[in-house]
Design a protein around this motif. Sequence first.
Motif, PDB file in Angstrom:
ATOM      1  N   ILE A  51       1.221  42.407 -32.032  1.00  0.00           N
ATOM      2  CA  ILE A  51       0.016  42.915 -32.669  1.00  0.00           C
ATOM      3  C   ILE A  51       0.278  43.139 -34.156  1.00  0.00           C
ATOM      4  O   ILE A  51       1.219  43.832 -34.518  1.00  0.00           O
ATOM      5  CB  ILE A  51      -0.441  44.235 -32.008  1.00  0.00           C
ATOM      6  CG1 ILE A  51      -0.637  44.034 -30.511  1.00  0.00           C
ATOM      7  CG2 ILE A  51      -1.715  44.746 -32.655  1.00  0.00           C
ATOM      8  CD1 ILE A  51      -0.848  45.316 -29.750  1.00  0.00           C
ATOM      9  N   ARG A  52      -0.570  42.573 -35.015  1.00  0.00           N
ATOM     10  CA  ARG A  52      -0.348  42.703 -36.439  1.00  0.00           C
ATOM     11  C   ARG A  52      -1.411  43.528 -37.153  1.00  0.00           C
ATOM     12  O   ARG A  52      -1.372  43.648 -38.359  1.00  0.00           O
ATOM     13  CB  ARG A  52      -0.284  41.324 -37.106  1.00  0.00           C
ATOM     14  CG  ARG A  52       0.838  40.438 -36.643  1.00  0.00           C
ATOM     15  CD  ARG A  52       2.211  41.095 -36.632  1.00  0.00           C
ATOM     16  NE  ARG A  52       2.515  41.896 -37.792  1.00  0.00           N
ATOM     17  CZ  ARG A  52       3.691  42.441 -38.032  1.00  0.00           C
ATOM     18  NH1 ARG A  52       4.688  42.249 -37.194  1.00  0.00           N
ATOM     19  NH2 ARG A  52       3.874  43.175 -39.085  1.00  0.00           N
ATOM     20  N   ALA A  98      -6.770  43.112 -21.756  1.00  0.00           N
ATOM     21  CA  ALA A  98      -7.158  42.267 -22.895  1.00  0.00           C
ATOM     22  C   ALA A  98      -7.416  43.175 -24.083  1.00  0.00           C
ATOM     23  O   ALA A  98      -7.933  44.281 -23.926  1.00  0.00           O
ATOM     24  CB  ALA A  98      -8.406  41.469 -22.558  1.00  0.00           C
ATOM     25  N   ALA A  99      -7.043  42.711 -25.270  1.00  0.00           N
ATOM     26  CA  ALA A  99      -7.258  43.503 -26.472  1.00  0.00           C
ATOM     27  C   ALA A  99      -7.674  42.592 -27.609  1.00  0.00           C
ATOM     28  O   ALA A  99      -7.154  41.490 -27.754  1.00  0.00           O
ATOM     29  CB  ALA A  99      -5.984  44.252 -26.845  1.00  0.00           C
ATOM     30  N   GLY A 100      -8.623  43.057 -28.385  1.00  0.00           N
ATOM     31  CA  GLY A 100      -9.063  42.308 -29.565  1.00  0.00           C
ATOM     32  C   GLY A 100      -8.609  43.044 -30.800  1.00  0.00           C
ATOM     33  O   GLY A 100      -8.560  44.273 -30.816  1.00  0.00           O
ATOM     34  N   SER A 101      -8.273  42.303 -31.834  1.00  0.00           N
ATOM     35  CA  SER A 101      -7.672  42.927 -33.000  1.00  0.00           C
ATOM     36  C   SER A 101      -8.290  42.387 -34.284  1.00  0.00           C
ATOM     37  O   SER A 101      -8.891  41.310 -34.302  1.00  0.00           O
ATOM     38  CB  SER A 101      -6.170  42.656 -32.965  1.00  0.00           C
ATOM     39  OG  SER A 101      -5.600  42.919 -34.207  1.00  0.00           O
ATOM     40  N   THR A 102      -8.106  43.138 -35.376  1.00  0.00           N
ATOM     41  CA  THR A 102      -8.600  42.668 -36.661  1.00  0.00           C
ATOM     42  C   THR A 102      -7.708  41.585 -37.257  1.00  0.00           C
ATOM     43  O   THR A 102      -8.014  41.063 -38.315  1.00  0.00           O
ATOM     44  CB  THR A 102      -8.720  43.826 -37.671  1.00  0.00           C
ATOM     45  OG1 THR A 102      -7.496  44.517 -37.710  1.00  0.00           O
ATOM     46  CG2 THR A 102      -9.823  44.770 -37.306  1.00  0.00           C
ATOM     47  N   ASP A 103      -6.609  41.246 -36.597  1.00  0.00           N
ATOM     48  CA  ASP A 103      -5.844  40.080 -37.053  1.00  0.00           C
ATOM     49  C   ASP A 103      -6.453  38.789 -36.500  1.00  0.00           C
ATOM     50  O   ASP A 103      -5.862  37.719 -36.644  1.00  0.00           O
ATOM     51  CB  ASP A 103      -4.356  40.209 -36.724  1.00  0.00           C
ATOM     52  CG  ASP A 103      -4.080  40.343 -35.245  1.00  0.00           C
ATOM     53  OD1 ASP A 103      -4.982  40.028 -34.455  1.00  0.00           O
ATOM     54  OD2 ASP A 103      -2.981  40.783 -34.874  1.00  0.00           O
ATOM     55  N   TRP A 148     -12.285  38.824 -37.336  1.00  0.00           N
ATOM     56  CA  TRP A 148     -11.743  39.830 -36.429  1.00  0.00           C
ATOM     57  C   TRP A 148     -12.592  40.001 -35.182  1.00  0.00           C
ATOM     58  O   TRP A 148     -13.770  39.705 -35.162  1.00  0.00           O
ATOM     59  CB  TRP A 148     -11.398  41.124 -37.130  1.00  0.00           C
ATOM     60  CG  TRP A 148     -12.490  42.027 -37.579  1.00  0.00           C
ATOM     61  CD1 TRP A 148     -13.716  42.190 -37.014  1.00  0.00           C
ATOM     62  CD2 TRP A 148     -12.410  42.940 -38.681  1.00  0.00           C
ATOM     63  NE1 TRP A 148     -14.405  43.137 -37.705  1.00  0.00           N
ATOM     64  CE2 TRP A 148     -13.635  43.605 -38.722  1.00  0.00           C
ATOM     65  CE3 TRP A 148     -11.424  43.258 -39.603  1.00  0.00           C
ATOM     66  CZ2 TRP A 148     -13.894  44.578 -39.677  1.00  0.00           C
ATOM     67  CZ3 TRP A 148     -11.698  44.216 -40.541  1.00  0.00           C
ATOM     68  CH2 TRP A 148     -12.924  44.860 -40.570  1.00  0.00           C
ATOM     69  N   VAL A 149     -11.932  40.451 -34.114  1.00  0.00           N
ATOM     70  CA  VAL A 149     -12.541  40.480 -32.793  1.00  0.00           C
ATOM     71  C   VAL A 149     -13.213  41.830 -32.573  1.00  0.00           C
ATOM     72  O   VAL A 149     -12.613  42.872 -32.831  1.00  0.00           O
ATOM     73  CB  VAL A 149     -11.468  40.215 -31.720  1.00  0.00           C
ATOM     74  CG1 VAL A 149     -12.065  40.259 -30.340  1.00  0.00           C
ATOM     75  CG2 VAL A 149     -10.799  38.874 -31.965  1.00  0.00           C
ATOM     76  N   HIS A 150     -14.471  41.805 -32.134  1.00  0.00           N
ATOM     77  CA  HIS A 150     -15.206  43.043 -31.888  1.00  0.00           C
ATOM     78  C   HIS A 150     -15.161  43.470 -30.428  1.00  0.00           C
ATOM     79  O   HIS A 150     -15.231  44.645 -30.123  1.00  0.00           O
ATOM     80  CB  HIS A 150     -16.677  42.880 -32.266  1.00  0.00           C
ATOM     81  CG  HIS A 150     -16.922  42.915 -33.740  1.00  0.00           C
ATOM     82  ND1 HIS A 150     -16.609  44.000 -34.511  1.00  0.00           N
ATOM     83  CD2 HIS A 150     -17.455  42.016 -34.581  1.00  0.00           C
ATOM     84  CE1 HIS A 150     -16.948  43.757 -35.763  1.00  0.00           C
ATOM     85  NE2 HIS A 150     -17.452  42.554 -35.842  1.00  0.00           N
ATOM     86  N   THR A 192      -3.134  33.062 -39.162  1.00  0.00           N
ATOM     87  CA  THR A 192      -4.269  32.161 -39.122  1.00  0.00           C
ATOM     88  C   THR A 192      -3.832  30.779 -38.676  1.00  0.00           C
ATOM     89  O   THR A 192      -2.647  30.451 -38.693  1.00  0.00           O
ATOM     90  CB  THR A 192      -4.907  32.069 -40.515  1.00  0.00           C
ATOM     91  OG1 THR A 192      -3.883  31.739 -41.439  1.00  0.00           O
ATOM     92  CG2 THR A 192      -5.527  33.377 -40.908  1.00  0.00           C
ATOM     93  N   ALA A 193      -4.812  29.997 -38.283  1.00  0.00           N
ATOM     94  CA  ALA A 193      -4.511  28.629 -37.902  1.00  0.00           C
ATOM     95  C   ALA A 193      -3.957  27.904 -39.119  1.00  0.00           C
ATOM     96  O   ALA A 193      -4.399  28.130 -40.235  1.00  0.00           O
ATOM     97  CB  ALA A 193      -5.784  27.950 -37.418  1.00  0.00           C
ATOM     98  N   THR A 194      -2.971  27.052 -38.891  1.00  0.00           N
ATOM     99  CA  THR A 194      -2.342  26.384 -40.018  1.00  0.00           C
ATOM    100  C   THR A 194      -3.244  25.276 -40.557  1.00  0.00           C
ATOM    101  O   THR A 194      -3.918  24.594 -39.800  1.00  0.00           O
ATOM    102  CB  THR A 194      -0.997  25.766 -39.619  1.00  0.00           C
ATOM    103  OG1 THR A 194      -1.208  25.048 -38.406  1.00  0.00           O
ATOM    104  CG2 THR A 194       0.060  26.823 -39.420  1.00  0.00           C
ATOM    105  N   VAL A 195      -3.280  25.151 -41.885  1.00  0.00           N
ATOM    106  CA  VAL A 195      -4.027  24.055 -42.482  1.00  0.00           C
ATOM    107  C   VAL A 195      -3.022  23.095 -43.120  1.00  0.00           C
ATOM    108  O   VAL A 195      -2.065  23.519 -43.760  1.00  0.00           O
ATOM    109  CB  VAL A 195      -5.031  24.558 -43.540  1.00  0.00           C
ATOM    110  CG1 VAL A 195      -6.212  25.232 -42.871  1.00  0.00           C
ATOM    111  CG2 VAL A 195      -4.383  25.520 -44.515  1.00  0.00           C
ATOM    112  N   ALA A 196      -3.258  21.817 -42.880  1.00  0.00           N
ATOM    113  CA  ALA A 196      -2.342  20.816 -43.420  1.00  0.00           C
ATOM    114  C   ALA A 196      -2.516  20.730 -44.935  1.00  0.00           C
ATOM    115  O   ALA A 196      -3.647  20.716 -45.418  1.00  0.00           O
ATOM    116  CB  ALA A 196      -2.633  19.466 -42.790  1.00  0.00           C
TER     117      ALA A 196
END
Lengths: 363, 186
Positions: free
Chosen positions: A143-144, A160-165, A207-209, B28-32
Amino acid sequence: MGPPEVHHLFHHPIADHSFSADRQTLAVARENNVDLYQRAGGKFQLKDELTGHDKTVTGVDIAPNTGKIVTCSQDRNAYVWEPSPQGWKPTLVLLRINRAATCVRWAPSETKFAVGSGARLIPVCYFEEEDNWWVSKHLKKPIRSTITTVAWHPNSVLLAAGSTDGHARVFSSFVKGVDSRPEPSAWGERLPFNTVCGEFLNNTAGWVHSVAFSPSGNALAFAAHDSSLTVVYPSAPEQPPRAVISISTQLLPFKSLVWSSESEIIAAGFDCEAYRLQGSEQSWQLAGSLESKGRPGVQDHREESALNMFKQMDLKGKVTDDTKLKTVHQNTISTIRVFEAGAGTVRKISTSGVDGRVVIWTL
Amino acid sequence: MATVNWRTINIDALDPDSPANFDLSTLTATVAPVSTADVQSLAGQIRQLLRGGDNEGALQGALENPPYGADERGKDVHLATVIEILQSIRQSDMSPMLGRIYKSPGGTEALDVLMKYIYKGMSQTNAASTTRNITPQATGFSQIHSRGGGEGGGQAMSVLLSWHEKVVEIAGPGCIVRVMTDRRTV
């Protein structure tokens, strides 16, 4: 589909609400307290107040069988409230977090609950008989950022957990001595504490709500701040999922969602109304709003007398009063919960929002 | 004892768990990565389509390949390409064209990308007109000063504003929210 049952409780935002199992008691988070309302006829009347937190209460959940209430707050504490002859008795929970608690949910087994927090971890709390205290174990690993939402799998082990990352994750919260070994499922077979069973990100990494498992627990849905809803169907442990379906809507983001059956999700958020989404492993789509158009009292054009019209123009400088939204909720909907369910389908849901209303909808 | 101003100590640097010690790009998803030369050659192809009168093909081509992984220069080149396409499409063609793009597979994504370029274009025309019109004293009557150089920027802005309106009509406010949310910038 009958008309929705609207309860306008007060003029404060409702962060979270929860009904007791018999649906006669309603707990709502209001500023630093939790208000308990009792149904009296068609109305809810204030009966009790749970005071103890000294910052905004962010989550409240009533365990359906034991009747215990758990609350969490920005003051970094959580309390478990138990009924006693002298009223509700709070027990402090040792969360060991240094940031606000954001959400709380009882596991279906009611022996554990999980708290989301801004400290980038999830305390999973259970009762220690020896010390007569609620203690916590931390889910921490990948978790970041702040956890905004938690949801339990029906087996009470997967969380299950949603995070702002931007990630929605599925963890194992298996606690020895509290849980019985779960049946192996598509999410995983051996599940020691803090096993990451799935980690999902949508395109924009918004981010996930809200997250939720389907009634069977074999699918996971999450709504993110990019106005999208993503449904994940896992295939087997350690394998990429069978299907990940993400739909970008034209609407404002959803704040909360519930599964009403395996093929239908009800989601609501910043648009102030609840929407129905339908689909399966192949595809999902938006199927429309729960609001029935043209309810009495919200028609666009009401017959106005000439006198009234000029009165309005004199008072307000315009004829029609446009300070009201056409939806039942007059502000963002923050929580949706199942109100009545049976035989695998949900018949009624309840929503609460920033406008201080709790509304019960028949699906 | 040396006096250390403890208020200025960066405590995040000492905490291994701190988010400051964590590379956020791994979330984040990687961008080439895309080189500026590639962006330029794509711009050439798109101009070819534009000269051939295939405005829709040019727009679609530009929106399907946003250079998320390019550096600032590369991104500016692509922005100029997109703005050029937008300016060459007539007002009456906008809505039907957007409708067709939205319905095609990956259409929502394409309109999200278009919205990103519209906002980026707006921010650039603003910057251009304000730097040209720096006045020694702020009098509050700024309209008078901003007239002079604002003419060219104003025209570009009105094109972008009418595109903005048409995109919101089709893709809804969800499209604006996605532009604000998305970590992949153009």
